[in-house]
Design a protein around this motif. Structure first.
Motif, PDB file in Angstrom:
ATOM      1  N   GLN A  76       0.827  -1.204   0.000  1.00 36.26           N
ATOM      2  CA  GLN A  76       0.000   0.000   0.000  1.00 36.26           C
ATOM      3  C   GLN A  76       0.863   1.256   0.000  1.00 36.26           C
ATOM      4  O   GLN A  76       0.484   2.277  -0.584  1.00 36.26           O
ATOM      5  N   ARG A  77       2.038   1.180   0.618  1.00 34.17           N
ATOM      6  CA  ARG A  77       2.941   2.330   0.565  1.00 34.17           C
ATOM      7  C   ARG A  77       3.485   2.524  -0.854  1.00 34.17           C
ATOM      8  O   ARG A  77       3.706   3.654  -1.298  1.00 34.17           O
ATOM      9  N   VAL A  78       3.688   1.422  -1.586  1.00 35.87           N
ATOM     10  CA  VAL A  78       4.040   1.536  -3.001  1.00 35.87           C
ATOM     11  C   VAL A  78       2.916   2.245  -3.758  1.00 35.87           C
ATOM     12  O   VAL A  78       3.163   3.140  -4.580  1.00 35.87           O
ATOM     13  N   SER A 122      -3.690  -3.223  11.831  1.00 37.43           N
ATOM     14  CA  SER A 122      -3.695  -1.899  12.445  1.00 37.43           C
ATOM     15  C   SER A 122      -2.334  -1.207  12.349  1.00 37.43           C
ATOM     16  O   SER A 122      -2.248   0.003  12.113  1.00 37.43           O
ATOM     17  N   THR A 123      -1.248  -1.980  12.496  1.00 35.77           N
ATOM     18  CA  THR A 123       0.091  -1.386  12.428  1.00 35.77           C
ATOM     19  C   THR A 123       0.395  -0.862  11.036  1.00 35.77           C
ATOM     20  O   THR A 123       0.840   0.279  10.857  1.00 35.77           O
ATOM     21  N   SER A 124       0.136  -1.697  10.021  1.00 39.85           N
ATOM     22  CA  SER A 124       0.376  -1.279   8.638  1.00 39.85           C
ATOM     23  C   SER A 124      -0.545  -0.124   8.248  1.00 39.85           C
ATOM     24  O   SER A 124      -0.135   0.808   7.553  1.00 39.85           O
ATOM     25  N   GLY A 125      -1.798  -0.188   8.709  1.00 40.73           N
ATOM     26  CA  GLY A 125      -2.740   0.879   8.416  1.00 40.73           C
ATOM     27  C   GLY A 125      -2.283   2.210   8.988  1.00 40.73           C
ATOM     28  O   GLY A 125      -2.395   3.258   8.331  1.00 40.73           O
ATOM     29  N   THR A 126      -1.752   2.174  10.200  1.00 45.54           N
ATOM     30  CA  THR A 126      -1.252   3.406  10.823  1.00 45.54           C
ATOM     31  C   THR A 126      -0.075   3.965  10.046  1.00 45.54           C
ATOM     32  O   THR A 126       0.043   5.183   9.863  1.00 45.54           O
ATOM     33  N   GLU A 127       0.799   3.083   9.544  1.00 45.05           N
ATOM     34  CA  GLU A 127       1.936   3.536   8.734  1.00 45.05           C
ATOM     35  C   GLU A 127       1.457   4.288   7.496  1.00 45.05           C
ATOM     36  O   GLU A 127       1.973   5.359   7.154  1.00 45.05           O
ATOM     37  N   VAL A 128       0.472   3.724   6.820  1.00 43.34           N
ATOM     38  CA  VAL A 128      -0.048   4.352   5.604  1.00 43.34           C
ATOM     39  C   VAL A 128      -0.722   5.686   5.926  1.00 43.34           C
ATOM     40  O   VAL A 128      -0.509   6.698   5.243  1.00 43.34           O
ATOM     41  N   LEU A 129      -1.520   5.722   6.994  1.00 41.39           N
ATOM     42  CA  LEU A 129      -2.209   6.957   7.374  1.00 41.39           C
ATOM     43  C   LEU A 129      -1.217   8.042   7.782  1.00 41.39           C
ATOM     44  O   LEU A 129      -1.412   9.216   7.454  1.00 41.39           O
ATOM     45  N   ASN A 130      -0.176   7.645   8.482  1.00 39.81           N
ATOM     46  CA  ASN A 130       0.847   8.625   8.861  1.00 39.81           C
ATOM     47  C   ASN A 130       1.543   9.198   7.637  1.00 39.81           C
ATOM     48  O   ASN A 130       1.860  10.398   7.591  1.00 39.81           O
ATOM     49  N   PHE A 131       1.766   8.351   6.629  1.00 38.42           N
ATOM     50  CA  PHE A 131       2.369   8.854   5.402  1.00 38.42           C
ATOM     51  C   PHE A 131       1.441   9.836   4.690  1.00 38.42           C
ATOM     52  O   PHE A 131       1.872  10.902   4.228  1.00 38.42           O
ATOM     53  N   LEU A 132       0.169   9.494   4.593  1.00 42.51           N
ATOM     54  CA  LEU A 132      -0.790  10.408   3.956  1.00 42.51           C
ATOM     55  C   LEU A 132      -0.851  11.730   4.715  1.00 42.51           C
ATOM     56  O   LEU A 132      -0.903  12.812   4.107  1.00 42.51           O
ATOM     57  N   ARG A 133      -0.833  11.659   6.032  1.00 40.36           N
ATOM     58  CA  ARG A 133      -0.852  12.868   6.865  1.00 40.36           C
ATOM     59  C   ARG A 133       0.401  13.715   6.595  1.00 40.36           C
ATOM     60  O   ARG A 133       0.304  14.944   6.442  1.00 40.36           O
ATOM     61  N   ARG A 134       1.551  13.075   6.517  1.00 39.91           N
ATOM     62  CA  ARG A 134       2.798  13.802   6.248  1.00 39.91           C
ATOM     63  C   ARG A 134       2.769  14.449   4.870  1.00 39.91           C
ATOM     64  O   ARG A 134       3.287  15.563   4.694  1.00 39.91           O
ATOM     65  N   SER A 135       2.198  13.757   3.892  1.00 42.20           N
ATOM     66  CA  SER A 135       2.179  14.310   2.535  1.00 42.20           C
ATOM     67  C   SER A 135       1.360  15.592   2.471  1.00 42.20           C
ATOM     68  O   SER A 135       1.637  16.475   1.657  1.00 42.20           O
ATOM     69  N   VAL A 136       0.364  15.704   3.342  1.00 45.87           N
ATOM     70  CA  VAL A 136      -0.418  16.939   3.434  1.00 45.87           C
ATOM     71  C   VAL A 136       0.357  18.007   4.195  1.00 45.87           C
ATOM     72  O   VAL A 136       0.512  19.145   3.729  1.00 45.87           O
ATOM     73  N   ASP A 137       0.883  17.643   5.365  1.00 48.92           N
ATOM     74  CA  ASP A 137       1.543  18.622   6.237  1.00 48.92           C
ATOM     75  C   ASP A 137       2.865  19.121   5.671  1.00 48.92           C
ATOM     76  O   ASP A 137       3.185  20.316   5.783  1.00 48.92           O
ATOM     77  N   GLU A 138       3.644  18.233   5.069  1.00 44.35           N
ATOM     78  CA  GLU A 138       4.984  18.601   4.624  1.00 44.35           C
ATOM     79  C   GLU A 138       5.060  18.997   3.156  1.00 44.35           C
ATOM     80  O   GLU A 138       5.903  19.809   2.768  1.00 44.35           O
ATOM     81  N   PHE A 139       4.181  18.425   2.327  1.00 46.34           N
ATOM     82  CA  PHE A 139       4.270  18.664   0.886  1.00 46.34           C
ATOM     83  C   PHE A 139       3.071  19.416   0.315  1.00 46.34           C
ATOM     84  O   PHE A 139       3.018  19.682  -0.879  1.00 46.34           O
ATOM     85  N   GLY A 140       2.090  19.733   1.165  1.00 50.63           N
ATOM     86  CA  GLY A 140       0.929  20.479   0.695  1.00 50.63           C
ATOM     87  C   GLY A 140      -0.007  19.686  -0.190  1.00 50.63           C
ATOM     88  O   GLY A 140      -0.799  20.265  -0.949  1.00 50.63           O
ATOM     89  N   GLN A 141       0.055  18.347  -0.116  1.00 55.24           N
ATOM     90  CA  GLN A 141      -0.803  17.506  -0.948  1.00 55.24           C
ATOM     91  C   GLN A 141      -2.261  17.638  -0.515  1.00 55.24           C
ATOM     92  O   GLN A 141      -2.560  17.937   0.647  1.00 55.24           O
ATOM     93  N   THR A 142      -3.166  17.434  -1.439  1.00 55.36           N
ATOM     94  CA  THR A 142      -4.601  17.394  -1.160  1.00 55.36           C
ATOM     95  C   THR A 142      -5.056  15.947  -1.248  1.00 55.36           C
ATOM     96  O   THR A 142      -4.829  15.285  -2.263  1.00 55.36           O
ATOM     97  N   ILE A 143      -5.689  15.438  -0.188  1.00 55.34           N
ATOM     98  CA  ILE A 143      -6.120  14.047  -0.160  1.00 55.34           C
ATOM     99  C   ILE A 143      -7.581  13.967   0.274  1.00 55.34           C
ATOM    100  O   ILE A 143      -7.992  14.621   1.233  1.00 55.34           O
ATOM    101  N   VAL A 144      -8.338  13.163  -0.444  1.00 53.76           N
ATOM    102  CA  VAL A 144      -9.727  12.871  -0.089  1.00 53.76           C
ATOM    103  C   VAL A 144      -9.833  11.366   0.099  1.00 53.76           C
ATOM    104  O   VAL A 144      -9.519  10.594  -0.813  1.00 53.76           O
ATOM    105  N   MET A 145     -10.237  10.946   1.288  1.00 55.59           N
ATOM    106  CA  MET A 145     -10.257   9.522   1.633  1.00 55.59           C
ATOM    107  C   MET A 145     -11.651   9.074   2.039  1.00 55.59           C
ATOM    108  O   MET A 145     -12.266   9.657   2.933  1.00 55.59           O
ATOM    109  N   VAL A 146     -12.128   8.034   1.386  1.00 59.38           N
ATOM    110  CA  VAL A 146     -13.348   7.365   1.827  1.00 59.38           C
ATOM    111  C   VAL A 146     -12.966   6.304   2.841  1.00 59.38           C
ATOM    112  O   VAL A 146     -12.050   5.510   2.606  1.00 59.38           O
TER     113      VAL A 146
END
Length: 268
Positions: free
Chosen positions: A164-166, A190-214
């Motif tokens: 999923q990180r790929v 839950s562990t892998s899911g948290t890793e992915v969510l943390n990456f998505l969060r970082r991409s918004v906070d650090e890179f200004g990405q826009t993400i919409v998640m269902v």
């Protein structure tokens, strides 16, 4: 709140135009007595540089909304804008080009090509578009998802979280204007899911990405800036600075309301 009124943020924002917006969006499946109205006049703005979750009870229309907003499904009526482009007015070829160049996708099932290694999967959309990656940005994405030592591994050699990180890296490497993620942690522990969510969060906070998640998961939605709630194909509420506890309470209220007023419409 009426269905035709765009959902707005509760705080003034300095950001200019939203990354995407829908206006009076309707999606109907079937005809006659078999007709199902999955979306019923939805209007909502999806702010640039924010992480937005779309939630609702089963059958509320949340995945249908995302698919229409991302140009993966055609609306029955209404308008969908990505930036200033009305994608409902585009021809098929134009829409395909826009999705390729301006939108990123992350799916629950990863959607990786099994015969390609991680790096080839990440760069596939750029290769199809005939574009070369920005080397500095590629390195940033790879280091952020922590896949530097897995780039030559095929999907079968990666864990679910790594796959999923790929997929997340693939969505971001082309620098899309907006990324749509459909239950991105649904197949993960839950562990892998948290890793992915943390990456998505970082991409918004650090890179200004826009993400919409269902998502149906209050814990996942708690990583976002804003939660938009759907029920019966309509936007019924929103929440800023969400926590898992507050989201769970709001979802319980929606479920109680629906249980007292019949069965929700089809179209998740």
């Amino acid at each position: 709140m009426t269905a035709s009124t765009p959902v707005s943020t509760t705080e003034p924002t300095e950001k200019a135009a939203p990354a995407a917006r829908v206006r009076d969006l309707t999606k109907v499946y079937g005809k006659g007595e078999a007709q199902v109205r999955a979306l019923d006049g939805v209007s909502v703005d999806l702010a640039s540089g924010e992480f937005t979750a779309i939630m609702g009870p089963s059958g509320s229309g949340k995945s249908t909304l995302m698919h229409c907003a991302a140009g993966l499904d055609a609306a029955t009526s209404g308008e969908v804008f990505v930036g200033d482009v009305d994608i409902t007015a585009l021809r098929d070829k134009e829409l395909t080009t826009l999705r390729r160049d301006r939108i990123g996708f992350v799916f629950q099932s990863f959607n990786l090509i099994p015969t390609l290694d991680a790096q080839e999967n990440i760069l596939l959309p750029l290769a199809i578009a005939g574009r070369k990656p920005d080397p500095a940005w590629f390195d940033t994405v790879i280091d952020t998802v922590g896949l530097r030592d897995r780039l030559d591994h095929r999907p079968s050699e990666l864990s679910g979280g790594q796959q999923q990180r790929v997929a997340c890296a693939r969505a971001l490497v082309s620098k899309p204007e907006i990324v749509f993620a459909d239950e991105p942690t649904g197949n993960l522990d839950s562990t892998s899911g948290t890793e992915v969510l943390n990456f998505l969060r970082r991409s918004v906070d650090e890179f200004g990405q826009t993400i919409v998640m269902v998502t149906h998961d209050p814990v996942a939605a708690a990583h976002t800036d804003r939660v938009v709630f759907l029920a019966d194909g309509k936007v019924v509420d929103e929440m800023r600075e969400p926590t898992a506890a507050k989201i769970l309470e709001r979802m319980k209220r929606l479920d109680t309301r629906l249980s007292g007023h019949g069965t929700p419409v089809a179209g998740d």
